[in-house]
Design an enzyme around this catalytic site. Structure first.
Site, short mmCIF file in Angstrom:
data_model
loop_
_atom_site.label_atom_id
_atom_site.label_comp_id
_atom_site.label_asym_id
_atom_site.label_seq_id
_atom_site.Cartn_x
_atom_site.Cartn_y
_atom_site.Cartn_z
N PRO A 201 37.67 54.36 38.86
CA PRO A 201 38.92 54.28 38.93
C PRO A 201 39.59 53.07 39.02
O PRO A 201 39.31 52.19 39.45
CB PRO A 201 39.08 55.11 40.45
CG PRO A 201 38.01 54.72 40.87
CD PRO A 201 36.98 54.65 40.02
N ASN A 202 40.82 53.26 38.01
CA ASN A 202 41.72 52.06 38.12
C ASN A 202 41.46 51.19 36.97
O ASN A 202 42.13 50.09 36.81
CB ASN A 202 42.27 51.55 39.22
CG ASN A 202 42.99 52.58 40.17
OD1 ASN A 202 43.64 53.22 39.84
ND2 ASN A 202 42.43 52.75 41.43
N ARG B 7 46.93 45.14 36.41
CA ARG B 7 46.94 45.64 37.59
C ARG B 7 46.36 44.26 38.30
O ARG B 7 45.16 43.72 38.13
CB ARG B 7 45.95 46.69 37.86
CG ARG B 7 45.60 46.97 39.42
CD ARG B 7 44.16 47.96 39.59
NE ARG B 7 44.31 47.96 41.15
CZ ARG B 7 43.08 48.10 41.85
NH1 ARG B 7 41.87 48.18 40.62
NH2 ARG B 7 42.90 48.08 42.79
N TYR C 235 42.07 40.19 39.14
CA TYR C 235 41.41 40.78 38.06
C TYR C 235 41.55 40.07 36.73
O TYR C 235 40.73 40.31 35.97
CB TYR C 235 41.66 42.32 37.91
CG TYR C 235 41.38 43.28 39.34
CD1 TYR C 235 39.83 43.24 39.67
CD2 TYR C 235 42.34 43.61 40.02
CE1 TYR C 235 39.75 44.14 40.66
CE2 TYR C 235 42.21 44.36 41.13
CZ TYR C 235 40.97 44.63 41.57
OH TYR C 235 40.57 45.47 42.66
N ASN D 162 30.54 49.55 37.06
CA ASN D 162 31.72 48.98 37.94
C ASN D 162 32.22 50.38 38.63
O ASN D 162 33.12 50.79 37.59
CB ASN D 162 32.69 48.31 37.14
CG ASN D 162 33.75 47.49 37.94
OD1 ASN D 162 33.85 48.05 39.11
ND2 ASN D 162 34.09 46.44 37.87
N ALA E 35 36.92 51.37 43.31
CA ALA E 35 36.99 51.93 44.68
C ALA E 35 36.01 52.74 45.21
O ALA E 35 35.40 52.94 46.31
CB ALA E 35 38.25 52.23 44.97
N HIS F 164 33.07 51.38 47.80
CA HIS F 164 33.24 51.60 48.92
C HIS F 164 33.21 52.81 49.73
O HIS F 164 33.52 53.18 51.04
CB HIS F 164 34.37 50.57 49.14
CG HIS F 164 34.57 49.55 48.49
ND1 HIS F 164 33.50 48.69 48.50
CD2 HIS F 164 35.15 49.08 47.49
CE1 HIS F 164 34.00 47.44 47.47
NE2 HIS F 164 35.12 48.18 46.94
N GLU G 55 24.93 46.94 39.53
CA GLU G 55 26.35 47.04 40.09
C GLU G 55 27.14 45.82 39.60
O GLU G 55 26.65 44.87 39.96
CB GLU G 55 26.23 47.40 41.70
CG GLU G 55 27.63 47.31 42.38
CD GLU G 55 27.46 47.56 44.08
OE1 GLU G 55 28.55 47.27 44.45
OE2 GLU G 55 26.36 47.76 44.23
N HIS H 1 31.10 43.69 39.71
CA HIS H 1 32.49 43.97 40.32
C HIS H 1 33.12 42.72 39.80
O HIS H 1 32.45 41.35 39.85
CB HIS H 1 32.55 43.75 41.82
CG HIS H 1 31.87 44.93 42.41
ND1 HIS H 1 32.59 46.06 42.43
CD2 HIS H 1 30.74 45.04 42.95
CE1 HIS H 1 31.96 47.06 43.07
NE2 HIS H 1 30.84 46.51 43.39
N SER I 290 35.93 40.99 40.62
CA SER I 290 36.35 40.04 41.80
C SER I 290 34.95 39.93 42.57
O SER I 290 34.22 40.86 42.77
CB SER I 290 37.41 40.47 42.58
OG SER I 290 37.16 41.78 43.26
N ARG J 68 37.50 39.42 49.80
CA ARG J 68 38.79 40.36 49.94
C ARG J 68 38.75 41.05 51.24
O ARG J 68 38.28 40.60 52.17
CB ARG J 68 38.74 41.19 48.63
CG ARG J 68 38.96 40.20 47.16
CD ARG J 68 38.93 41.27 46.14
NE ARG J 68 40.11 42.10 46.06
CZ ARG J 68 40.32 43.14 45.47
NH1 ARG J 68 39.22 43.47 44.75
NH2 ARG J 68 41.49 43.88 45.42
N ARG K 239 36.22 46.40 51.63
CA ARG K 239 35.39 46.19 50.47
C ARG K 239 34.18 45.45 50.39
O ARG K 239 33.54 45.40 49.57
CB ARG K 239 36.42 45.16 49.56
CG ARG K 239 37.63 46.11 48.84
CD ARG K 239 38.43 45.16 47.79
NE ARG K 239 39.61 45.54 47.65
CZ ARG K 239 40.18 46.65 46.99
NH1 ARG K 239 39.01 47.38 46.28
NH2 ARG K 239 41.47 47.06 46.89
#
Length: 150
Positions: free
Chosen positions: A10-11, A18, A23, A79, A82, A85, A103, A105, A107, A112, A116
């Protein structure tokens, strides 16, 4: 020729707009181009997908498991955004298939917000690459190639 499934949650379709301070300015299309170039260098085709829907991502992991068992898939670069988590269902999907999942990511999630820092995917992932921006995807594809060659 084997393929690698690059799966985005998502996103991630909002990359480039964003929170660019976190990012970066690269878009998801830019990341896809990096992945395709990396795949070509190591002899893999790239199946690049993004979904904002958990069930679609679970179905893609199941499909990847079948392709891995058939010998047509080297692994998955994932990736989960969200969902990393929060999704026990994605944890179970990855655990339920033989395909190696790396996996990724963009960032450094550990630098953070505290929520997260917990990943439901890490315990069932073959490896984790965090904080290298879009290059993390390339590193994951190269790692799958080394793993397959070894």
């Amino acid at each position: 020729m084997k393929s690698v499934l690059v799966l985005n949650g998502p996103n991630l379709n909002l990359l480039g707009t964003r929170e660019p301070a976190i990012y970066g300015a690269a878009t998801l299309a830019d990341v896809e181009a990096l992945c395709r170039a990396a795949g070509q260098r190591v002899g893999y085709t790239i199946d690049f997908r993004q979904s904002n829907h958990e069930g679609v991502l679970i179905d893609a992991v199941h499909e990847a498991g079948r392709a891995y068992n058939a010998g047509t898939l080297a692994g998955v670069v994932f990736n989960a955004g969200a969902f990393t988590h929060s999704s026990v269902a994605l944890h179970d999907a990855i655990k339920g298939v033989a395909a190696p999942v790396i996996e990724v990511h963009i960032s450094n999630v550990h630098a953070r917000e505290p929520f997260r820092h917990q990943s439901w995917l890490s315990p069932v992932a073959a490896g984790i690459i965090i904080g290298f921006g879009g290059d993390g995807y390339v590193l994951a594809i190269e790692a799958l190639a080394r793993r397959t060659a070894g």
